[in-house]
Design a protein around this motif. Structure first.
Motif, PDB file in Angstrom:
ATOM      1  N   GLU A 103     -22.729  74.969  77.321  1.00  0.00           N
ATOM      2  CA  GLU A 103     -21.356  74.455  77.387  1.00  0.00           C
ATOM      3  C   GLU A 103     -21.100  73.765  78.722  1.00  0.00           C
ATOM      4  O   GLU A 103     -20.493  72.687  78.779  1.00  0.00           O
ATOM      5  N   ALA A 104     -21.579  74.379  79.808  1.00  0.00           N
ATOM      6  CA  ALA A 104     -21.364  73.805  81.142  1.00  0.00           C
ATOM      7  C   ALA A 104     -22.128  72.498  81.311  1.00  0.00           C
ATOM      8  O   ALA A 104     -21.618  71.538  81.913  1.00  0.00           O
ATOM      9  N   GLU A 105     -23.339  72.441  80.770  1.00  0.00           N
ATOM     10  CA  GLU A 105     -24.112  71.209  80.913  1.00  0.00           C
ATOM     11  C   GLU A 105     -23.532  70.091  80.059  1.00  0.00           C
ATOM     12  O   GLU A 105     -23.531  68.930  80.472  1.00  0.00           O
ATOM     13  N   GLN A 106     -23.014  70.428  78.896  1.00  0.00           N
ATOM     14  CA  GLN A 106     -22.388  69.402  78.063  1.00  0.00           C
ATOM     15  C   GLN A 106     -21.182  68.793  78.766  1.00  0.00           C
ATOM     16  O   GLN A 106     -20.924  67.587  78.651  1.00  0.00           O
ATOM     17  N   LYS A 107     -20.479  69.602  79.526  1.00  0.00           N
ATOM     18  CA  LYS A 107     -19.335  69.082  80.280  1.00  0.00           C
ATOM     19  C   LYS A 107     -19.794  68.073  81.332  1.00  0.00           C
ATOM     20  O   LYS A 107     -19.164  67.034  81.538  1.00  0.00           O
ATOM     21  N   ILE A 108     -20.910  68.371  82.006  1.00  0.00           N
ATOM     22  CA  ILE A 108     -21.458  67.418  82.988  1.00  0.00           C
ATOM     23  C   ILE A 108     -21.788  66.100  82.308  1.00  0.00           C
ATOM     24  O   ILE A 108     -21.467  65.025  82.817  1.00  0.00           O
ATOM     25  N   LEU A 109     -22.422  66.181  81.139  1.00  0.00           N
ATOM     26  CA  LEU A 109     -22.816  64.971  80.420  1.00  0.00           C
ATOM     27  C   LEU A 109     -21.589  64.211  79.927  1.00  0.00           C
ATOM     28  O   LEU A 109     -21.533  62.979  80.030  1.00  0.00           O
ATOM     29  N   ASP A 110     -20.606  64.934  79.416  1.00  0.00           N
ATOM     30  CA  ASP A 110     -19.397  64.272  78.920  1.00  0.00           C
ATOM     31  C   ASP A 110     -18.639  63.582  80.051  1.00  0.00           C
ATOM     32  O   ASP A 110     -18.145  62.460  79.877  1.00  0.00           O
ATOM     33  N   ASP A 111     -18.561  64.249  81.188  1.00  0.00           N
ATOM     34  CA  ASP A 111     -17.851  63.659  82.332  1.00  0.00           C
ATOM     35  C   ASP A 111     -18.540  62.393  82.808  1.00  0.00           C
ATOM     36  O   ASP A 111     -17.875  61.459  83.285  1.00  0.00           O
ATOM     37  N   TYR A 112     -19.844  62.355  82.657  1.00  0.00           N
ATOM     38  CA  TYR A 112     -20.586  61.180  83.127  1.00  0.00           C
ATOM     39  C   TYR A 112     -20.573  60.034  82.115  1.00  0.00           C
ATOM     40  O   TYR A 112     -20.332  58.875  82.475  1.00  0.00           O
ATOM     41  N   TYR A 113     -20.812  60.356  80.854  1.00  0.00           N
ATOM     42  CA  TYR A 113     -20.987  59.306  79.848  1.00  0.00           C
ATOM     43  C   TYR A 113     -19.695  58.914  79.137  1.00  0.00           C
ATOM     44  O   TYR A 113     -19.638  57.832  78.544  1.00  0.00           O
ATOM     45  N   LYS A 114     -18.674  59.774  79.146  1.00  0.00           N
ATOM     46  CA  LYS A 114     -17.500  59.504  78.314  1.00  0.00           C
ATOM     47  C   LYS A 114     -16.226  59.432  79.137  1.00  0.00           C
ATOM     48  O   LYS A 114     -16.062  58.791  80.087  1.00  0.00           O
TER      49      LYS A 114
END
Length: 417
Positions: free
Chosen positions: A406-417
């Motif tokens: 969940e925490a890593e998905q947030k990093i990815l979402d903040d960067y890509y979206k």
């Protein structure tokens, strides 16, 4: 006589003017990299060769401890200081482009189609559209280092699969009278290379895929991801533990001190191990599953031209980039550092591919994957915390894995979206 003296004076003036012209045309550029002994030695040799072929260009190398490196670069370039050519980890590229620290490589000198054809495919992560931002001299993969003396003492052989790995590691693990581990069968620690081994190695070997959508979607909170984490945790938990997190502070330190039987690391470690007196070591490919499934992780450091480089410094920087990405430079880097050439034409020669030391890493490239990071250090830290929750808080693998995902998905979402 007077005519002779005038001729001498004229000749002297001509020589002086030539020297002044030469001095005026000379240019100095700066090259920065993080400090790693073998890498510094290799770059010193490359700079010497380059300057001999380009006497009008001087390259000044500066290096910093790894922990300070990114901060130094980020502060220097916007101020018009620091490097004209800079070394960076491939996972940092997006950050460097966004911060306008580097500029694209000139297409006339570095044609995209030619690079695509000549370099290992993983290098294409440095490409955006029809232009490359950076290129490596070398690439990396992982392999299993082993201590020859400890293997001999335990009467075991280098393993080829997980079962053999665990049996050999158990045979080399030693404890004191209180049950404390004094010698580990294998090193462990997500702060080193194990987070790569877990992501791109173990998860895939247990039948999973760590990410989807070109590494924009976390996909390891699955049965395969849990099995991979439980296998990894079995190295340092339970009565049959063959390792300990934090043993001798750093995994590589334990291996270099002769207190670890196995150590998973990158080919860049070869240079420093070669200089470790009294250590007899060998290397083999990462162990496969019982049914032969192999997986590996590949990465690389690249060189790029900074936005500081302009005019004649830019021209000199382009020339230097040409040389450090040449076949000659790649072979020197392999011989001195142990990192693998970024071109198959150099790395896959018969001599290199069958080399006792380099061969396992080169063969590992055939089944390796390169993680595309949005925030390499942040994503690595999540893996460290995932293990800490299990070792310090007694959390289950399933629960800790879900928190990490969940925490890593947030990093990815903040960067890509």
């Amino acid at each position: 006589m007077t005519r002779y003296l005038k001729g001498m004076a004229l000749a002297g003036m001509t020589s002086a003017m030539a020297l002044l012209g030469s001095a005026a045309s000379a240019v100095e550029i700066e090259y920065w990299q993080y400090y790693f002994d073998a890498r510094v030695t290799a770059m010193e040799q490359l700079i010497e060769n380059f300057e001999a072929a380009n006497p009008d260009i001087t390259v000044k190398m500066t290096h910093f401890p790894y922990a300070d490196y990114r901060t130094k670069v980020a502060a220097a370039i916007p101020a018009g200081e620091g490097p004209d050519v800079v070394q960076l980890f491939y996972g940092w590229l997006n950050d460097y482009v966004a911060a306008e620290l580097i500029q694209p490589l000139p297409a006339d000198t570095f044609p995209t189609a030619q690079i695509d054809e000549q370099f290992f495919p993983m290098v294409q992560a440095m490409k955006e559209g029809d232009q490359y931002w950076a290129l490596p001299t070398a690439v990396r993969s992982l392999a299993l280092f082993y201590n020859e003396r400890l293997l001999d003492d335990a009467g075991v052989e280098p393993p080829t699969n997980f079962d053999e790995l665990m049996a050999a590691a158990k045979a080399m693990t030693k404890r004191d009278g209180a049950g404390n581990i004094t010698q580990v069968g294998i090193t462990a620690g997500m702060t080193a290379q194990d987070h790569h081994w877990w992501r791109e190695g173990l998860i895939r070997q247990f039948g999973g895929e760590p990410y989807l959508d070109d590494y924009q979607t976390v996909n390891y909170n699955t049965e395969a991801g849990q099995e991979a984490l439980e296998f990894y945790a079995s190295l340092f938990t339970g009565d049959d533990a063959v390792s300990a997190i934090g043993f001798m502070d750093e995994p590589q330190a334990a291996f270099k001190a002769g207190r670890a039987g196995f150590h998973i690391d990158g080919s860049f470690r070869i240079g420093s191990l070669d200089k470790t007196r009294g250590l007899k070591w060998g290397v083999t490919e990462l162990p496969a599953t019982a049914d032969g499934v192999q997986s590996n992780y590949s990465s690389y450091w690249v060189n790029a031209i900074t936005t500081k480089a302009e005019g004649e410094k830019y021209d000199a920087a382009v020339k230097f980039m040409e040389y450090v990405t040449s076949d000659e430079a790649m072979q020197i880097w392999l011989d001195v550092v142990g990192e693998l050439p970024a071109k198959p034409s150099v790395g896959l020669t018969e001599a290199n591919a069958n080399n006792e030391t380099y061969g396992p890493f080169i063969r590992g490239l055939a089944y390796a994957n390169t993680t595309k990071f949005a925030n390499e250090s942040g994503q690595r830290q999540l893996m460290v915390e995932m293990v800490e929750r299990m070792t310090l808080e007694g959390m289950s693998a399933a629960e800790s894995l879900a928190i990490a995902a969940e925490a890593e998905q947030k990093i990815l979402d903040d960067y890509y979206k």
